[in-house]
Write a protein that holds these residues in place. Structure first.
Motif, PDB file in Angstrom:
ATOM      1  N   MET A   1       0.848  -1.196   0.000  1.00  0.00           N
ATOM      2  CA  MET A   1       0.000   0.000   0.000  1.00  0.00           C
ATOM      3  C   MET A   1       0.880   1.241   0.000  1.00  0.00           C
ATOM      4  O   MET A   1       1.502   1.560   1.029  1.00  0.00           O
ATOM      5  CB  MET A   1      -0.921   0.014   1.223  1.00  0.00           C
ATOM      6  CG  MET A   1      -1.907  -1.154   1.267  1.00  0.00           C
ATOM      7  SD  MET A   1      -2.871  -1.170   2.774  1.00  0.00           S
ATOM      8  CE  MET A   1      -3.754   0.371   2.620  1.00  0.00           C
ATOM      9  N   PRO A   2       0.994   1.947  -1.131  1.00  0.00           N
ATOM     10  CA  PRO A   2       1.869   3.126  -1.189  1.00  0.00           C
ATOM     11  C   PRO A   2       1.471   4.171  -0.146  1.00  0.00           C
ATOM     12  O   PRO A   2       0.287   4.469   0.037  1.00  0.00           O
ATOM     13  CB  PRO A   2       1.637   3.662  -2.617  1.00  0.00           C
ATOM     14  CG  PRO A   2       1.132   2.489  -3.373  1.00  0.00           C
ATOM     15  CD  PRO A   2       0.341   1.679  -2.389  1.00  0.00           C
ATOM     16  N   ARG A   3       2.461   4.686   0.584  1.00  0.00           N
ATOM     17  CA  ARG A   3       2.280   5.742   1.582  1.00  0.00           C
ATOM     18  C   ARG A   3       1.384   5.319   2.743  1.00  0.00           C
ATOM     19  O   ARG A   3       0.856   6.154   3.457  1.00  0.00           O
ATOM     20  CB  ARG A   3       1.716   7.013   0.924  1.00  0.00           C
ATOM     21  CG  ARG A   3       2.612   7.602  -0.167  1.00  0.00           C
ATOM     22  CD  ARG A   3       2.072   8.959  -0.627  1.00  0.00           C
ATOM     23  NE  ARG A   3       2.913   9.527  -1.655  1.00  0.00           N
ATOM     24  CZ  ARG A   3       2.754   9.326  -2.942  1.00  0.00           C
ATOM     25  NH1 ARG A   3       1.771   8.548  -3.355  1.00  0.00           N
ATOM     26  NH2 ARG A   3       3.549   9.882  -3.838  1.00  0.00           N
ATOM     27  N   ALA A   4       1.157   4.023   2.925  1.00  0.00           N
ATOM     28  CA  ALA A   4       0.322   3.565   4.035  1.00  0.00           C
ATOM     29  C   ALA A   4       1.077   3.710   5.348  1.00  0.00           C
ATOM     30  O   ALA A   4       2.283   3.521   5.420  1.00  0.00           O
ATOM     31  CB  ALA A   4      -0.088   2.115   3.819  1.00  0.00           C
ATOM     32  N   ASP A   5       0.346   4.064   6.388  1.00  0.00           N
ATOM     33  CA  ASP A   5       0.909   4.121   7.736  1.00  0.00           C
ATOM     34  C   ASP A   5       0.838   2.712   8.306  1.00  0.00           C
ATOM     35  O   ASP A   5      -0.228   2.237   8.699  1.00  0.00           O
ATOM     36  CB  ASP A   5       0.099   5.108   8.585  1.00  0.00           C
ATOM     37  CG  ASP A   5       0.710   5.292   9.978  1.00  0.00           C
ATOM     38  OD1 ASP A   5       1.409   4.367  10.440  1.00  0.00           O
ATOM     39  OD2 ASP A   5       0.465   6.346  10.578  1.00  0.00           O
ATOM     40  N   TRP A   6       1.984   2.014   8.338  1.00  0.00           N
ATOM     41  CA  TRP A   6       1.960   0.606   8.736  1.00  0.00           C
ATOM     42  C   TRP A   6       1.492   0.436  10.180  1.00  0.00           C
ATOM     43  O   TRP A   6       0.804  -0.532  10.518  1.00  0.00           O
ATOM     44  CB  TRP A   6       3.329  -0.025   8.556  1.00  0.00           C
ATOM     45  CG  TRP A   6       3.332  -1.467   9.006  1.00  0.00           C
ATOM     46  CD1 TRP A   6       4.005  -2.009  10.052  1.00  0.00           C
ATOM     47  CD2 TRP A   6       2.568  -2.519   8.440  1.00  0.00           C
ATOM     48  NE1 TRP A   6       3.718  -3.339  10.177  1.00  0.00           N
ATOM     49  CE2 TRP A   6       2.820  -3.686   9.191  1.00  0.00           C
ATOM     50  CE3 TRP A   6       1.674  -2.594   7.372  1.00  0.00           C
ATOM     51  CZ2 TRP A   6       2.246  -4.916   8.913  1.00  0.00           C
ATOM     52  CZ3 TRP A   6       1.090  -3.821   7.079  1.00  0.00           C
ATOM     53  CH2 TRP A   6       1.374  -4.961   7.846  1.00  0.00           C
ATOM     54  N   ASN A   7       1.810   1.375  11.033  1.00  0.00           N
ATOM     55  CA  ASN A   7       1.340   1.268  12.422  1.00  0.00           C
ATOM     56  C   ASN A   7      -0.189   1.294  12.471  1.00  0.00           C
ATOM     57  O   ASN A   7      -0.815   0.544  13.228  1.00  0.00           O
ATOM     58  CB  ASN A   7       1.910   2.407  13.266  1.00  0.00           C
ATOM     59  CG  ASN A   7       3.396   2.246  13.501  1.00  0.00           C
ATOM     60  OD1 ASN A   7       3.894   1.124  13.603  1.00  0.00           O
ATOM     61  ND2 ASN A   7       4.114   3.372  13.584  1.00  0.00           N
ATOM     62  N   LEU A   8      -0.783   2.162  11.636  1.00  0.00           N
ATOM     63  CA  LEU A   8      -2.238   2.235  11.594  1.00  0.00           C
ATOM     64  C   LEU A   8      -2.830   0.954  11.022  1.00  0.00           C
ATOM     65  O   LEU A   8      -3.805   0.392  11.543  1.00  0.00           O
ATOM     66  CB  LEU A   8      -2.680   3.442  10.763  1.00  0.00           C
ATOM     67  CG  LEU A   8      -4.205   3.624  10.578  1.00  0.00           C
ATOM     68  CD1 LEU A   8      -4.875   3.868  11.919  1.00  0.00           C
ATOM     69  CD2 LEU A   8      -4.478   4.787   9.628  1.00  0.00           C
ATOM     70  N   VAL A   9      -2.216   0.464   9.917  1.00  0.00           N
ATOM     71  CA  VAL A   9      -2.711  -0.754   9.270  1.00  0.00           C
ATOM     72  C   VAL A   9      -2.598  -1.951  10.210  1.00  0.00           C
ATOM     73  O   VAL A   9      -3.522  -2.751  10.365  1.00  0.00           O
ATOM     74  CB  VAL A   9      -1.952  -1.022   7.955  1.00  0.00           C
ATOM     75  CG1 VAL A   9      -2.357  -2.366   7.356  1.00  0.00           C
ATOM     76  CG2 VAL A   9      -2.207   0.098   6.954  1.00  0.00           C
ATOM     77  N   SER A  10      -1.461  -2.099  10.862  1.00  0.00           N
ATOM     78  CA  SER A  10      -1.228  -3.266  11.706  1.00  0.00           C
ATOM     79  C   SER A  10      -2.097  -3.270  12.950  1.00  0.00           C
ATOM     80  O   SER A  10      -2.318  -4.330  13.549  1.00  0.00           O
ATOM     81  CB  SER A  10       0.247  -3.334  12.102  1.00  0.00           C
ATOM     82  OG  SER A  10       0.628  -2.178  12.830  1.00  0.00           O
TER      83      SER A  10
END
Length: 266
Positions: A1-10
């Motif tokens: 996911m381009p520019r995704a906030d991984w902390n938010l996603v996880s």
């Protein structure tokens, strides 16, 4: 996911089956669907490649008098004939016989198709009395340029009959010749372009200028007997049916996968 906030996603919560066995069953089900989709895609591509190869080998190449691959029992040399020797121009007009529900278009991928069934609506004008009537086995030449066929498209009319634009050149195969065979003479971009390029004059805005007489003036290689023409036409018709079958099954499986992904997850 381009520019995704991984902390938010996880940290996002989503529902999963508690049972590992259910997870495995769902995973196996979709893996099986993916395998079937890949299988039919591969078979479709293999059949397309076979058709392309046989179109080269079952017709004479580079001035030869016979093709490299031929059905048993046929030995006579092929003949070079003008297209006017095997086709007649059809000019029968519609009048009030057919309505807009029977207007056909020519697609390079799908052949001669009903506009409403394929595109959702008719693109015909209000007056269709001047449209040309077509029957199964008629050969149609359209002056619509494509990237792979810059001089226009040549197709054969299938089981679906009706009327086509008066701009199309409609032809009926003369007695003693097979319509599927004559169509296969042009059934590749290379064959279509080779025949049309010396005859078509391109005008302003990429218009195709070619008269009926000019269209029929080119020469093609023709099998000398109707039976050989019939066997060749039947063979390629069978290959087309296989291609359509695998493509349809592939499309249906993709739709099923999409539906099940929506309904097997919360």
């Amino acid at each position: 996911m381009p520019r995704a906030d991984w902390n938010l996603v996880s940290n996002t919560e989503f529902a999963v089956p508690v049972s590992q066995e259910e997870q495995e069953k769902i995973g196996e089900y979709f893996s099986s669907l993916d395998h079937l989709i890949t299988l039919h895609q591969r078979k479709c591509e293999q059949t397309k490649n076979l058709k392309k190869y046989m179109l080269q080998k079952m017709f004479p190449q580079n001035g030869a008098k016979v093709p490299e691959i031929r059905f048993n029992g046929f030995t006579h040399d092929w003949e070079q004939r003008k297209l006017s020797d095997v086709l007649d121009i059809v000019t029968k007009r519609n009048g009030e016989k057919y309505g807009k529900e029977e207007v056909l278009s020519v697609s390079d991928e799908y052949g001669c198709i009903n506009q409403i069934k394929f595109q959702g609506r008719s693109f015909a004008g209000e007056d269709i009395s001047n449209y040309k009537i077509v029957d199964t086995g008629d050969i149609i030449y359209t002056r619509s340029p494509l990237k792979s066929k810059p001089y226009g498209i040549i197709k054969v009319v299938g089981d679906e009959i009706g009327i086509v634009s008066p701009l199309y050149i409609v032809n009926k195969v003369k007695e003693g010749n097979n319509s599927q065979f004559i169509y296969r003479v042009f059934d590749s971009p290379e064959k279509t372009n080779k025949y049309l390029s010396p005859l078509v004059r391109k005008g302003a805005k990429n218009t195709m200028n070619i008269s009926n007489d000019e269209w029929l003036s080119g020469k093609i290689d023709v099998a000398p007997s109707y039976e050989e023409q019939y066997q060749i036409g039947l063979y390629f018709d069978h290959l087309d049916n296989l291609i359509t079958l695998h493509q349809r099954q592939c499309d249906e499986l993709k739709k099923m996968k999409k539906y099940m992904l929506q309904n097997m997850f919360i």
